[in-house]
Design a protein around this motif. Structure first.
Motif, PDB file in Angstrom:
ATOM      1  N   GLU A   1       0.864  -1.216  -0.049  1.00 50.68           N
ATOM      2  CA  GLU A   1       0.145  -0.023  -0.061  1.00 50.68           C
ATOM      3  C   GLU A   1       0.851   1.174   0.135  1.00 50.68           C
ATOM      4  O   GLU A   1       0.397   2.249  -0.498  1.00 50.68           O
ATOM      5  CB  GLU A   1      -1.093   0.047   1.367  1.00 50.68           C
ATOM      6  CG  GLU A   1      -1.757   1.253   1.447  1.00 50.68           C
ATOM      7  CD  GLU A   1      -2.972   1.102   0.113  1.00 50.68           C
ATOM      8  OE1 GLU A   1      -3.419   2.165  -0.120  1.00 50.68           O
ATOM      9  OE2 GLU A   1      -3.061  -0.144  -0.530  1.00 50.68           O
ATOM     10  N   ARG A   2       2.158   1.359   0.741  1.00 48.99           N
ATOM     11  CA  ARG A   2       2.778   2.351   0.751  1.00 48.99           C
ATOM     12  C   ARG A   2       3.765   2.528  -0.684  1.00 48.99           C
ATOM     13  O   ARG A   2       4.161   3.587  -0.956  1.00 48.99           O
ATOM     14  CB  ARG A   2       3.906   2.302   2.187  1.00 48.99           C
ATOM     15  CG  ARG A   2       3.168   2.161   3.367  1.00 48.99           C
ATOM     16  CD  ARG A   2       3.964   2.033   4.487  1.00 48.99           C
ATOM     17  NE  ARG A   2       3.338   2.024   5.806  1.00 48.99           N
ATOM     18  CZ  ARG A   2       3.524   3.126   6.407  1.00 48.99           C
ATOM     19  NH1 ARG A   2       4.205   4.405   6.052  1.00 48.99           N
ATOM     20  NH2 ARG A   2       3.081   3.058   7.558  1.00 48.99           N
ATOM     21  N   LEU A   3       4.080   1.499  -1.120  1.00 52.67           N
ATOM     22  CA  LEU A   3       5.134   1.486  -2.341  1.00 52.67           C
ATOM     23  C   LEU A   3       4.564   1.512  -3.720  1.00 52.67           C
ATOM     24  O   LEU A   3       5.003   1.680  -4.653  1.00 52.67           O
ATOM     25  CB  LEU A   3       6.110   0.370  -1.993  1.00 52.67           C
ATOM     26  CG  LEU A   3       6.902   0.410  -0.887  1.00 52.67           C
ATOM     27  CD1 LEU A   3       7.932  -1.034  -0.896  1.00 52.67           C
ATOM     28  CD2 LEU A   3       7.874   1.597  -0.744  1.00 52.67           C
ATOM     29  N   LYS A   4       3.125   1.377  -3.600  1.00 56.32           N
ATOM     30  CA  LYS A   4       2.469   1.396  -4.971  1.00 56.32           C
ATOM     31  C   LYS A   4       2.608   2.544  -5.603  1.00 56.32           C
ATOM     32  O   LYS A   4       2.666   2.763  -7.010  1.00 56.32           O
ATOM     33  CB  LYS A   4       0.996   1.051  -4.928  1.00 56.32           C
ATOM     34  CG  LYS A   4       0.298   1.833  -4.180  1.00 56.32           C
ATOM     35  CD  LYS A   4      -1.030   1.579  -4.184  1.00 56.32           C
ATOM     36  CE  LYS A   4      -2.072   2.499  -3.488  1.00 56.32           C
ATOM     37  NZ  LYS A   4      -3.582   2.164  -3.236  1.00 56.32           N
ATOM     38  N   VAL A   5       2.999   3.606  -5.057  1.00 55.47           N
ATOM     39  CA  VAL A   5       3.029   5.242  -5.439  1.00 55.47           C
ATOM     40  C   VAL A   5       4.254   5.197  -6.257  1.00 55.47           C
ATOM     41  O   VAL A   5       4.430   5.974  -7.102  1.00 55.47           O
ATOM     42  CB  VAL A   5       2.895   6.131  -4.435  1.00 55.47           C
ATOM     43  CG1 VAL A   5       4.083   6.127  -3.477  1.00 55.47           C
ATOM     44  CG2 VAL A   5       2.848   7.647  -5.036  1.00 55.47           C
ATOM     45  N   ALA A   6       5.258   4.443  -6.028  1.00 50.16           N
ATOM     46  CA  ALA A   6       6.553   4.282  -6.554  1.00 50.16           C
ATOM     47  C   ALA A   6       6.718   3.120  -7.648  1.00 50.16           C
ATOM     48  O   ALA A   6       7.864   3.111  -8.297  1.00 50.16           O
ATOM     49  CB  ALA A   6       7.645   4.115  -5.372  1.00 50.16           C
ATOM     50  N   GLY A   7       5.642   2.672  -8.009  1.00 48.90           N
ATOM     51  CA  GLY A   7       5.687   1.583  -9.089  1.00 48.90           C
ATOM     52  C   GLY A   7       6.569   0.215  -8.578  1.00 48.90           C
ATOM     53  O   GLY A   7       6.989  -0.390  -9.403  1.00 48.90           O
ATOM     54  N   VAL A   8       6.460   0.041  -7.221  1.00 52.97           N
ATOM     55  CA  VAL A   8       7.033  -1.151  -6.779  1.00 52.97           C
ATOM     56  C   VAL A   8       6.073  -2.162  -6.208  1.00 52.97           C
ATOM     57  O   VAL A   8       5.219  -2.027  -5.699  1.00 52.97           O
ATOM     58  CB  VAL A   8       8.049  -0.404  -5.609  1.00 52.97           C
ATOM     59  CG1 VAL A   8       8.705  -1.688  -5.037  1.00 52.97           C
ATOM     60  CG2 VAL A   8       9.080   0.524  -6.147  1.00 52.97           C
ATOM     61  N   GLU A   9       6.611  -3.394  -6.407  1.00 52.87           N
ATOM     62  CA  GLU A   9       5.750  -4.625  -6.126  1.00 52.87           C
ATOM     63  C   GLU A   9       6.472  -5.258  -5.026  1.00 52.87           C
ATOM     64  O   GLU A   9       7.708  -5.596  -5.405  1.00 52.87           O
ATOM     65  CB  GLU A   9       5.653  -5.533  -7.493  1.00 52.87           C
ATOM     66  CG  GLU A   9       4.833  -6.718  -6.935  1.00 52.87           C
ATOM     67  CD  GLU A   9       4.707  -7.977  -7.868  1.00 52.87           C
ATOM     68  OE1 GLU A   9       3.635  -8.766  -7.802  1.00 52.87           O
ATOM     69  OE2 GLU A   9       5.578  -7.797  -9.184  1.00 52.87           O
ATOM     70  N   VAL A  10       5.785  -5.535  -3.929  1.00 56.09           N
ATOM     71  CA  VAL A  10       6.465  -6.326  -2.747  1.00 56.09           C
ATOM     72  C   VAL A  10       6.106  -7.508  -2.993  1.00 56.09           C
ATOM     73  O   VAL A  10       4.888  -8.182  -3.234  1.00 56.09           O
ATOM     74  CB  VAL A  10       6.029  -5.800  -1.688  1.00 56.09           C
ATOM     75  CG1 VAL A  10       6.479  -6.626  -0.453  1.00 56.09           C
ATOM     76  CG2 VAL A  10       5.964  -4.353  -1.308  1.00 56.09           C
ATOM     77  N   ILE A  11       7.230  -8.683  -3.394  1.00 58.93           N
ATOM     78  CA  ILE A  11       7.154 -10.171  -3.525  1.00 58.93           C
ATOM     79  C   ILE A  11       6.928 -10.593  -2.182  1.00 58.93           C
ATOM     80  O   ILE A  11       6.300 -11.452  -2.034  1.00 58.93           O
ATOM     81  CB  ILE A  11       8.156 -10.258  -4.308  1.00 58.93           C
ATOM     82  CG1 ILE A  11       8.413  -9.751  -5.673  1.00 58.93           C
ATOM     83  CG2 ILE A  11       8.317 -12.110  -4.525  1.00 58.93           C
ATOM     84  CD1 ILE A  11       9.593 -10.120  -6.503  1.00 58.93           C
ATOM     85  N   GLU A  12       7.856 -10.417  -1.095  1.00 55.35           N
ATOM     86  CA  GLU A  12       7.755 -10.925   0.120  1.00 55.35           C
ATOM     87  C   GLU A  12       8.350 -10.175   1.311  1.00 55.35           C
ATOM     88  O   GLU A  12       9.044  -9.178   0.764  1.00 55.35           O
ATOM     89  CB  GLU A  12       8.817 -12.390   0.117  1.00 55.35           C
ATOM     90  CG  GLU A  12       8.532 -13.328   1.401  1.00 55.35           C
ATOM     91  CD  GLU A  12       9.361 -14.472   1.065  1.00 55.35           C
ATOM     92  OE1 GLU A  12       9.202 -15.280   1.840  1.00 55.35           O
ATOM     93  OE2 GLU A  12      10.366 -14.307   0.289  1.00 55.35           O
ATOM     94  N   ALA A  13       7.882 -10.411   2.528  1.00 57.53           N
ATOM     95  CA  ALA A  13       8.604  -9.518   3.419  1.00 57.53           C
ATOM     96  C   ALA A  13       8.563 -10.432   4.765  1.00 57.53           C
ATOM     97  O   ALA A  13       7.445 -11.005   5.166  1.00 57.53           O
ATOM     98  CB  ALA A  13       7.268  -8.273   3.876  1.00 57.53           C
ATOM     99  N   ARG A  14       9.401 -10.677   5.054  1.00 57.61           N
ATOM    100  CA  ARG A  14       9.572 -11.606   6.342  1.00 57.61           C
ATOM    101  C   ARG A  14      10.673 -11.062   7.379  1.00 57.61           C
ATOM    102  O   ARG A  14      11.541 -10.099   7.216  1.00 57.61           O
ATOM    103  CB  ARG A  14      10.837 -12.986   5.889  1.00 57.61           C
ATOM    104  CG  ARG A  14       9.847 -13.798   4.794  1.00 57.61           C
ATOM    105  CD  ARG A  14       8.769 -14.715   5.668  1.00 57.61           C
ATOM    106  NE  ARG A  14       8.062 -15.340   4.835  1.00 57.61           N
ATOM    107  CZ  ARG A  14       6.964 -16.339   5.105  1.00 57.61           C
ATOM    108  NH1 ARG A  14       6.770 -16.199   6.484  1.00 57.61           N
ATOM    109  NH2 ARG A  14       6.227 -16.822   4.222  1.00 57.61           N
TER     110      ARG A  14
END
Length: 281
Positions: free
Chosen positions: A183-196
């Protein structure tokens, strides 16, 4: 800003065209046709400025005098719009590992937490034009999201409730963190694949106290199980004696037997048996 496809063609064809223009300029120069020579040279130089190389998993963002023309995502040698600024954007999957952050969980306990974020750029136009530096933007927003998620849940729960905790529900916390980051990074055109989460612990100043608390709760839980087992065993012993008719015990003797069994089972140390050899009378 939204990514669009930029005009481009095979670069080898462009090089052949440039070579033909250079040959034409040379012939015109030998024939002393200065105007045609200059025209050929200018066109050849303009076409040469449009030659670009795009590596695999890389994109080139084209800017023509301050205007976004589009993005080249295909890899290879290409001829594109001359006199453009071509900015490189990596489309590869990348990792960002946050530093150890000291935050308070929902119960106010100071904890240390860190995470690794796997991401990639999916919209080069947003990454270049909608934020100042998308890599720095990812780092700052990742740490902000980690802090926010850590403050929403307790580090651990000391009850039997099905409460979500940072330590006990790693998969749930990872999904929540990934959704928060996306939600935070969509403005930068970035896709979050995984967060651990890569690190999770109490802060050093309270770590020993929380360890003692956990040990006390574990001891109480074990005691509870032992008492439940002792009561069950005492009940079974009395029922078995009554059923087999081996002894007839009154209420006082049953109470004494239950007391002895409870002491023998619940005691931390080995009990010393006292043998009754019978009465003198």
């Amino acid at each position: 800003m939204k990514e669009t496809k930029a005009w481009h063609m095979n670069g080898f064809i462009g090089i052949i065209c440039i070579a033909i223009l250079v040959a034409g300029a040379l012939v015109s120069f030998l024939q002393q046709q200065i105007v045609i020579t200059v025209l050929f040279v200018v066109i050849a130089v303009a076409l040469a400025s449009g030659i670009t190389i795009v590596q695999p998993n890389q994109a080139k963002v084209l800017i023509f005098f301050g205007r976004y023309l589009g993005t080249i995502r295909d890899s290879g040698l290409f001829l594109t719009v001359p006199l453009t600024i071509r900015q490189k954007v990596s489309l590869r999957v990348r990792n960002f590992t946050s530093s150890k952050l000291k935050v308070n969980d929902v119960q106010g306990n100071p904890i240390e937490i860190a995470a690794v974020i796997v991401f990639r750029v999916i919209d080069s136009a947003k990454a270049i034009f909608d934020v100042d530096d998308y890599e720095q933007f990812v780092e700052i927003q990742s740490e902000a999201a980690i802090r926010h998620v850590a403050t929403k849940y307790p580090y651990d729960t000391f009850t039997d409730d099905d409460e979500i905790t940072l330590r006990g529900n790693a998969d749930v916390i990872s999904d929540v963190l990934a959704a928060e980051l996306q939600e935070r990074l969509k403005v930068a055109g970035v896709e979050v694949i995984e967060a651990r989460l890569t690190h999770l612990a109490y802060s050093p100043e309270i770590a020993s106290a929380m360890l003692q608390r956990q040990q006390a709760i574990a001891i109480l839980a074990a005691r509870k199980k032992i008492v439940e087992g002792a009561v069950s065993m005492a009940q079974m012993a009395i029922e078995q004696l009554d059923k087999e008719g081996i002894l007839e015990l009154d209420d006082e003797r049953k109470a004494n037997m239950v007391n002895n069994l409870m002491v023998a089972i619940v005691s931390e140390r080995a009990t010393q048996p006292v043998i009754n050899t019978g009465s003198l009378y």
